[in-house]
Scaffold this motif. Structure first.
Motif, PDB file in Angstrom:
ATOM      1  N   LEU A 241     -32.163  10.052 -41.746  1.00 25.39           N
ATOM      2  CA  LEU A 241     -32.188  10.594 -40.384  1.00 25.39           C
ATOM      3  C   LEU A 241     -31.008  10.053 -39.580  1.00 25.39           C
ATOM      4  O   LEU A 241     -30.330  10.807 -38.867  1.00 25.39           O
ATOM      5  N   ALA A 242     -30.744   8.750 -39.693  1.00 22.29           N
ATOM      6  CA  ALA A 242     -29.630   8.149 -38.959  1.00 22.29           C
ATOM      7  C   ALA A 242     -28.293   8.709 -39.423  1.00 22.29           C
ATOM      8  O   ALA A 242     -27.380   8.924 -38.616  1.00 22.29           O
ATOM      9  N   LEU A 243     -28.146   8.968 -40.709  1.00 18.25           N
ATOM     10  CA  LEU A 243     -26.898   9.518 -41.231  1.00 18.25           C
ATOM     11  C   LEU A 243     -26.662  10.924 -40.689  1.00 18.25           C
ATOM     12  O   LEU A 243     -25.545  11.261 -40.261  1.00 18.25           O
ATOM     13  N   ALA A 244     -27.699  11.753 -40.687  1.00 20.26           N
ATOM     14  CA  ALA A 244     -27.566  13.113 -40.149  1.00 20.26           C
ATOM     15  C   ALA A 244     -27.201  13.080 -38.676  1.00 20.26           C
ATOM     16  O   ALA A 244     -26.283  13.781 -38.215  1.00 20.26           O
ATOM     17  N   LEU A 427     -17.174  21.063 -39.499  1.00 17.94           N
ATOM     18  CA  LEU A 427     -17.319  20.480 -40.838  1.00 17.94           C
ATOM     19  C   LEU A 427     -18.282  19.302 -40.826  1.00 17.94           C
ATOM     20  O   LEU A 427     -19.099  19.138 -41.742  1.00 17.94           O
ATOM     21  N   LEU A 428     -18.225  18.473 -39.792  1.00 15.03           N
ATOM     22  CA  LEU A 428     -19.128  17.320 -39.695  1.00 15.03           C
ATOM     23  C   LEU A 428     -20.574  17.766 -39.493  1.00 15.03           C
ATOM     24  O   LEU A 428     -21.503  17.192 -40.077  1.00 15.03           O
ATOM     25  N   MET A 429     -20.773  18.775 -38.668  1.00 13.74           N
ATOM     26  CA  MET A 429     -22.130  19.300 -38.459  1.00 13.74           C
ATOM     27  C   MET A 429     -22.692  19.849 -39.766  1.00 13.74           C
ATOM     28  O   MET A 429     -23.860  19.622 -40.101  1.00 13.74           O
ATOM     29  N   ALA A 430     -21.866  20.573 -40.504  1.00 16.90           N
ATOM     30  CA  ALA A 430     -22.324  21.121 -41.783  1.00 16.90           C
ATOM     31  C   ALA A 430     -22.681  20.000 -42.754  1.00 16.90           C
ATOM     32  O   ALA A 430     -23.687  20.076 -43.481  1.00 16.90           O
ATOM     33  N   ALA A 431     -21.895  18.927 -42.770  1.00 10.22           N
ATOM     34  CA  ALA A 431     -22.177  17.803 -43.657  1.00 10.22           C
ATOM     35  C   ALA A 431     -23.490  17.117 -43.318  1.00 10.22           C
ATOM     36  O   ALA A 431     -24.169  16.565 -44.189  1.00 10.22           O
ATOM     37  N   SER A 432     -23.908  17.165 -42.056  1.00  4.76           N
ATOM     38  CA  SER A 432     -25.153  16.507 -41.646  1.00  4.76           C
ATOM     39  C   SER A 432     -26.396  17.171 -42.235  1.00  4.76           C
ATOM     40  O   SER A 432     -27.481  16.579 -42.226  1.00  4.76           O
ATOM     41  N   LEU A 433     -26.251  18.385 -42.728  1.00  2.00           N
ATOM     42  CA  LEU A 433     -27.395  19.067 -43.334  1.00  2.00           C
ATOM     43  C   LEU A 433     -27.832  18.392 -44.632  1.00  2.00           C
ATOM     44  O   LEU A 433     -29.015  18.457 -45.000  1.00  2.00           O
ATOM     45  N   LEU A 434     -26.906  17.752 -45.340  1.00  2.00           N
ATOM     46  CA  LEU A 434     -27.242  17.139 -46.625  1.00  2.00           C
ATOM     47  C   LEU A 434     -28.296  16.038 -46.478  1.00  2.00           C
ATOM     48  O   LEU A 434     -29.344  16.101 -47.133  1.00  2.00           O
ATOM     49  N   PRO A 435     -28.101  15.027 -45.645  1.00  2.00           N
ATOM     50  CA  PRO A 435     -29.167  14.028 -45.487  1.00  2.00           C
ATOM     51  C   PRO A 435     -30.404  14.585 -44.809  1.00  2.00           C
ATOM     52  O   PRO A 435     -31.519  14.102 -45.043  1.00  2.00           O
ATOM     53  N   LEU A 436     -30.231  15.606 -43.984  1.00  2.00           N
ATOM     54  CA  LEU A 436     -31.377  16.177 -43.286  1.00  2.00           C
ATOM     55  C   LEU A 436     -32.373  16.798 -44.253  1.00  2.00           C
ATOM     56  O   LEU A 436     -33.584  16.814 -43.992  1.00  2.00           O
ATOM     57  N   PHE A 437     -31.886  17.310 -45.387  1.00  2.00           N
ATOM     58  CA  PHE A 437     -32.770  17.917 -46.373  1.00  2.00           C
ATOM     59  C   PHE A 437     -33.237  16.914 -47.427  1.00  2.00           C
ATOM     60  O   PHE A 437     -33.788  17.307 -48.453  1.00  2.00           O
TER      61      PHE A 437
END
Length: 451
Positions: A241-244, A427-437
């Motif tokens: 959660l913190a990473l996202a 690009l950063l917002m898109a990368a945040s999806l990985l830890p979110l899932f």
């Protein structure tokens, strides 16, 4: 009054309780956003400080906070005063933050850019120390005011409404003050005093308004700070959660740091660009915060978080496109970016106490302050890194600093502004999806409640 039990009541909170808790965000939100919007630009274009050096002013105080936040969380967990665990820290923090942010923009007549850099950096350290003392225990209060997950979402949504109001003041109010006063260094000083006064008043309202509120606080964990930090960082759901959330803070920071530069060097709107773009984005985020709290009654929080993130990605890309096409595309981009921002704020902060609850259930320990200390520190690092990296990239691209006079920037610096304004944030917002899932976050999703 403190109730030493980990089991929380589920009755709805009174409106006055939610207002008293959320009101401080008028101040803390102003402190977070005003330096993001104005400080780098103030240092490079009014104090004559090189962009690379100015970028470190945004990072160094946050590194200091990142180190102190967990300690503040631990001390507030263990404090025993007639004002409770959290409020003495919050009161001291309110005074230091408001004084520091006022002094940051009121620079004495120092002879060299280096001397001015040292002064601004030290005053920003003072302000960020105050923010740490306030924000860590303040965030911990969220899980102690109520244990109901949906009530927390409503509480955060109202708090984010106050955040939206503070962003509107920052986006529209302070730029108008700067414009009315000629946009000089002295004008920034007036804004500094105004922001300091707003921060102090808003934070004191929350300190006094929540002082006697019944809180749900479990037994304190007596283990050492290092042991608690290892436990916190070993909680995989919290880390994901913190990473996202941190990646999204990087994105927002890069975007907001560039607004003054885009207005001055890229947009035909000139000085009106910051107020228009950030004002539209903020208004959209305020409206969306209300809607997100309703949607979260029917969908899991993580799903809402991911949906808002995708909307934000599209918003940032359209914002870049709008600079070279039409005003309509730019405004749509700002609206969608605001919707994405609001999702991160509402669901990041409402999922945090859910994660802490899950930890408390299987450990039997109250480590709220340790968790929120790391969380708040990580939030600050995300914001600071976004601004610092933006400053470094500007410096590397050949940006020319000044003390107020007009300067023609090279094409490489203009291209860097464009990328940092929209493409990099997307690009950063898109990368945040990985830890979110991440699978670890599924166990803390609130179960949807039928209408």
């Amino acid at each position: 009054m403190t109730i030493t039990t980990p089991i929380a009541a589920t009755q709805p909170l009174a409106l006055r309780v939610r207002v008293a808790y959320g009101f401080a965000t008028l101040g803390t939100g102003s402190f977070l956003v005003v330096p993001q919007l104005f400080l780098l630009f103030f240092m490079t274009d009014h104090l004559g400080i090189a962009a690379a050096w100015a970028s470190f002013t945004l990072l160094l105080p946050k590194l200091w906070e990142f180190l102190t936040d967990p300690y503040i969380g631990l001390r507030s967990d263990r404090a025993e005063t007639r004002w409770g665990r959290r409020h003495p820290f919050m009161l001291l923090g309110a005074v230091l933050l408001s004084s520091g942010i006022a002094l940051v923009f009121n620079v004495p007549a120092l002879d060299t850019p280096q001397a001015r850099w040292v002064y601004v950096t030290l005053m920003f350290v003072l302000a960020t120390t105050g923010y740490a003392l306030f924000s860590v225990p303040y965030t911990a209060l969220l899980g102690e005011i109520t244990g109901d997950r949906h009530e927390r979402t409503r509480l955060v949504a109202l708090r984010m409404g106050f955040l939206g109001l503070s962003l509107l003041i920052a986006a529209v109010g302070w730029p108008e003050v700067l414009k009315a006063l000629g946009g000089t260094a002295k004008a920034y000083g007036v804004v500094g005093w105004g922001v300091g006064a707003l921060c102090l008043i808003a934070m004191l309202v929350t300190v006094l308004g929540t002082r006697r509120m019944p809180l749900l606080q479990g037994a304190t964990d007596a283990t050492s700070l290092s042991a608690q930090l290892r436990t916190v960082l070993g909680e995989r759901a919290f880390v994901m959660l913190a990473l996202a959330y941190g990646l999204q803070m990087l994105a927002q920071s890069a975007n907001s740091t560039m607004l003054a530069y885009v207005g001055k060097y890229l947009s035909p709107l000139g000085g009106n660009f910051l107020a228009l773009y950030f004002g539209v984005m903020t208004l959209a985020s305020v409206i969306a915060m209300v809607l997100w709290s309703m949607v979260a009654r029917r969908l899991p929080k993580r799903t809402c978080f991911a949906l808002g993130t995708c909307i934000g990605v599209v918003g940032f890309l359209l914002s870049v496109l709008g600079l070279s096409t039409s005003m309509a595309v730019l405004v749509i981009g700002a609206v969608l970016a605001g919707v994405g921002f609001s999702a991160g704020q509402v669901f990041g902060f409402s999922l945090l106490p859910d994660v802490i609850d899950e930890h408390r259930r299987h450990s039997g320990k109250n480590r709220d302050g340790a968790f929120t200390g790391v969380w708040v520190g990580w939030e600050k690092i995300g914001l600071a890194l976004g601004a610092m990296l933006s400053g470094l990239v500007l410096g590397w691209s050949g940006f020319i600093p000044s003390t107020g006079e007009a300067v023609a920037q090279p094409a490489s610096a203009l291209a860097a502004m464009m990328w940092l304004f929209g493409i990099v944030p997307a690009l950063l917002m898109a990368a945040s999806l990985l830890p979110l899932f991440s699978r670890s976050l599924r166990v803390v999703e609130a179960v949807p409640v039928p209408a």
